[in-house]
Design a protein around this motif. Structure first.
Motif, mmCIF file in Angstrom:
data_model
loop_
_atom_site.group_PDB
_atom_site.id
_atom_site.type_symbol
_atom_site.label_atom_id
_atom_site.label_comp_id
_atom_site.label_asym_id
_atom_site.label_seq_id
_atom_site.Cartn_x
_atom_site.Cartn_y
_atom_site.Cartn_z
ATOM 1 N N GLY A 13 3.550 -15.409 6.491
ATOM 2 C CA GLY A 13 4.572 -14.788 5.654
ATOM 3 C C GLY A 13 4.061 -13.529 4.979
ATOM 4 N N PHE A 14 2.836 -13.574 4.455
ATOM 5 C CA PHE A 14 2.241 -12.382 3.829
ATOM 6 C C PHE A 14 2.079 -11.264 4.846
ATOM 7 C CE2 PHE A 14 -0.087 -15.618 1.021
ATOM 8 C CZ PHE A 14 0.930 -15.633 0.084
ATOM 9 N N VAL A 15 1.578 -11.618 6.022
ATOM 10 C CA VAL A 15 1.366 -10.615 7.068
ATOM 11 C C VAL A 15 2.702 -10.018 7.506
ATOM 12 C CG1 VAL A 15 0.544 -10.241 9.438
ATOM 13 C CG2 VAL A 15 -0.822 -11.608 7.847
ATOM 14 N N ALA A 16 3.725 -10.862 7.674
ATOM 15 C CA ALA A 16 5.049 -10.361 8.056
ATOM 16 C C ALA A 16 5.580 -9.388 7.014
ATOM 17 C CB ALA A 16 6.026 -11.527 8.249
ATOM 18 N N PHE A 20 6.396 -5.565 7.727
ATOM 19 C CA PHE A 20 7.751 -5.044 7.519
ATOM 20 C C PHE A 20 7.732 -3.869 6.538
ATOM 21 C CE2 PHE A 20 9.650 -9.087 9.209
ATOM 22 C CZ PHE A 20 10.388 -8.487 10.207
ATOM 23 N N THR A 21 6.834 -3.897 5.582
ATOM 24 C CA THR A 21 6.686 -2.765 4.659
ATOM 25 C C THR A 21 6.307 -1.509 5.433
ATOM 26 O OG1 THR A 21 6.042 -4.225 2.839
ATOM 27 C CG2 THR A 21 5.406 -1.913 2.648
ATOM 28 N N ALA A 147 0.361 -14.706 -8.100
ATOM 29 C CA ALA A 147 -1.096 -14.496 -8.118
ATOM 30 C C ALA A 147 -1.390 -12.996 -8.232
ATOM 31 C CB ALA A 147 -1.729 -15.061 -6.850
ATOM 32 N N GLY A 148 -2.462 -12.659 -8.915
ATOM 33 C CA GLY A 148 -2.814 -11.259 -9.150
ATOM 34 C C GLY A 148 -2.875 -10.421 -7.891
ATOM 35 N N LEU A 153 -0.231 -6.443 -4.225
ATOM 36 C CA LEU A 153 0.353 -6.150 -2.916
ATOM 37 C C LEU A 153 1.838 -5.813 -3.066
ATOM 38 C CD1 LEU A 153 0.220 -6.192 0.271
ATOM 39 C CD2 LEU A 153 0.889 -8.590 0.094
ATOM 40 N N ALA A 154 2.550 -6.593 -3.869
ATOM 41 C CA ALA A 154 3.985 -6.372 -4.063
ATOM 42 C C ALA A 154 4.251 -5.044 -4.765
ATOM 43 C CB ALA A 154 4.587 -7.530 -4.868
#
Length: 185
Positions: A13-16, A20-21, A147-148, A153-154
């Motif tokens: 999910g993180f990689v996706a 996508f970003t 999480a930090g 990342l977000a």
């Protein structure tokens, strides 16, 4: 096995989301017809397409692994119909909405030559809705949503995509055909 599926589901999910970003930013750059550093325009299109496909693969891996995980307890209905999931239905529903939007873009991409460029582009605009919905899903439903490292990342992703969207909407943004007519490319 469940811990491995859960971990794989999270990581995919993180990689996706990260892919996508990059795909959204490259899509905006592709639409402008500009080079990416020393990479020719046609190569930027190919990179955008390939990263989009790779992001979709990781999204399918994300969803599939969580469907196999006994803790997540997702089924086909949860994957296709939003807000019916057992675990955090609102946040999971956002993920379902984002997944459905990706499906719409993928299907129209595959049918691009049959449905026409105008329809394809109209549906492709859904990526501007899909991306923030997917990010909200990751923050609200993800185990590491607050999480930090994920917040960094977000925030970085929002800054990059936000800058690209502002540029896309600005008067300085010239699409390929307009730029060619003005001799800018």
């Amino acid at each position: 096995m469940d811990n491995a599926l859960w971990a794989f589901g999270r990581v995919s999910g993180f990689v996706a989301l990260a892919l996508f970003t990059v795909a959204v930013v490259l899509g905006i750059l592709t639409r402008s017809g500009r080079r990416l550093f020393a990479i020719p325009r046609f190569s930027v299109v190919l990179i955008h397409r390939n990263i989009s496909v790779l992001a979709t693969v990781f999204l399918v891996l994300h969803v599939s692994s969580l469907m196999l995980d006994s803790f997540a307890k997702m089924n086909v209905i949860d994957v296709l119909v939003p807000f019916l999931g057992a675990f955090k239905p609102f946040w999971q529903g956002l993920g379902t909405v984002a997944f459905d939007l990706v499906l719409a873009v993928v299907v129209t991409g595959l049918l691009r030559h049959r449905i026409g460029q105008k329809t394809f582009r109209a549906v492709h605009w859904l990526t501007y809705a899909m991306w923030p919905i997917a990010l909200a899903h990751a923050i609200g439903n993800g185990t590491n949503g607050t999480a930090g490292w994920f917040v960094l990342l977000a925030v970085g992703s929002v800054a990059v995509v936000g800058t690209a969207v502002v540029w896309r909407l600005s008067a300085a943004f010239l699409e390929t055909s307009k730029a060619r007519q003005g001799g800018l490319l």
